[in-house]
Design an enzyme around this catalytic site. Structure first.
Site: not given
Ligand code: ADP
Length: 273
Positions: A212, A216-217
């Site tokens: 992922d 945003r991570n």
């Protein structure tokens, strides 16, 4: 011509029984093929059904305190940073979590009071993934408070928040103003990309599949260093070359590689995608 007595019975056994058997086998085979096709159509529709990873579930049933355990009185929470998937994340101070540093500014992840035992353990095991990592471009775990309530996970503080919000905050408020005026210089942008690539290459070298990777991570430090920062979906692949998705969790479909979408298989190469 009339045969010997019992000839007709003999004919029956030698011809009709094998024929019936062949017919049944054909029917079964056809049925299996149709069923398989149905299942693969279902996969093709983007709904992923995979078996549950037994390793993950047995590990999720317990958490054993280890050398990462920190005494609760060493932690002070100061202000809210934002809501995480398990509970509020705070900014605070921790004593003695970094070598040669009496006090360190940290991020503190908590679990909601209403959370079940299972959720608390899942939260701790998710954080435990980070115990293995030691890389300047991967957000560092600093400690865990698993004894008593609330459960706490202490992490390196990334004061500028996640990279997506950080980049969005640079967008011009006034639409007539050129967006490019607010952008970091190209050299800085390339450096950020390099830092993310370095963090990912470290994970790859340690046989971890992130699954992922997205802005945003990634988290931005006070000095604008970018680090890989969210391991909610990271799993250790050990010896095998890929991880087959277990359970029915949400998948980041917009960012998934074609092979991950088709078969639910994640590898270090789908991380590159
Ligand atoms: P979760 O992974 O548990 O869902 P998030 O990563 O979404 O939690 O974090 C929730 C909030 O806390 C976000 O606003 C995020 O920016 C902030 N946050 C998370 N980790 C850190 C950190 N290490 N340093 C600073 N802020 C953080």
């Amino acid at each position: 011509s009339p045969g010997p007595p019992g000839y007709e019975n003999y004919l029956y056994i030698m011809i009709f029984v094998p024929m019936a058997a062949v017919l049944i086998i054909c029917l079964l085979a056809t049925f299996t093929v149709i069923n398989r096709k149905k299942n693969s159509d279902r996969l093709g529709n983007g709904v992923l059904y995979a078996s549950v990873n037994p390793e993950y579930f047995s590990a999720a049933e317990m958490y054993v305190p280890d050398e990462w355990e920190v005494l609760r009185e060493k932690i002070t929470m100061n202000r809210e940073l934002g809501q995480g998937s398990f509970g509020m994340v705070y900014e605070g101070v921790a004593k003695g979590v970094v070598k040669d540093e009496p006090e360190t500014c940290v991020a503190i992840k908590t679990v909601n009071e209403s959370a079940s035992m299972r959720e608390r353990i899942e939260f701790l095991n998710e954080a435990s993934v980070m115990k293995e990592f030691n890389c300047h471009h991967v957000v560092r775990l600093l400690g865990v408070v698993s004894q008593g309530q609330p459960t706490l996970v202490i992490m390196e503080l990334m004061t500028k928040g996640d990279l997506k919000s950080h980049l969005r905050s640079l967008r011009a408020k006034d639409p007539s103003q050129s967006y490019s005026l607010n952008l970091p210089p190209l050299k800085k942008i390339i450096q950020m990309a390099g830092e993310i690539a370095d963090g990912m290459s470290y994970l790859n070298a340690n046989k971890f599949v992130h699954r992922d990777l997205a802005a945003r991570n990634c988290m931005v430090a006070d000095d604008y260093t970018v680090k890989i920062g969210d391991f909610g979906m990271t799993r250790d692949i050990y010896e095998t070359d890929y991880y087959r998705k277990g359970g029915k969790g949400l998948l980041p479909v917009r960012w998934m590689s074609p092979e991950s979408l088709k078969d639910g298989v994640f590898t270090t190469t789908s991380d590159v995608w």
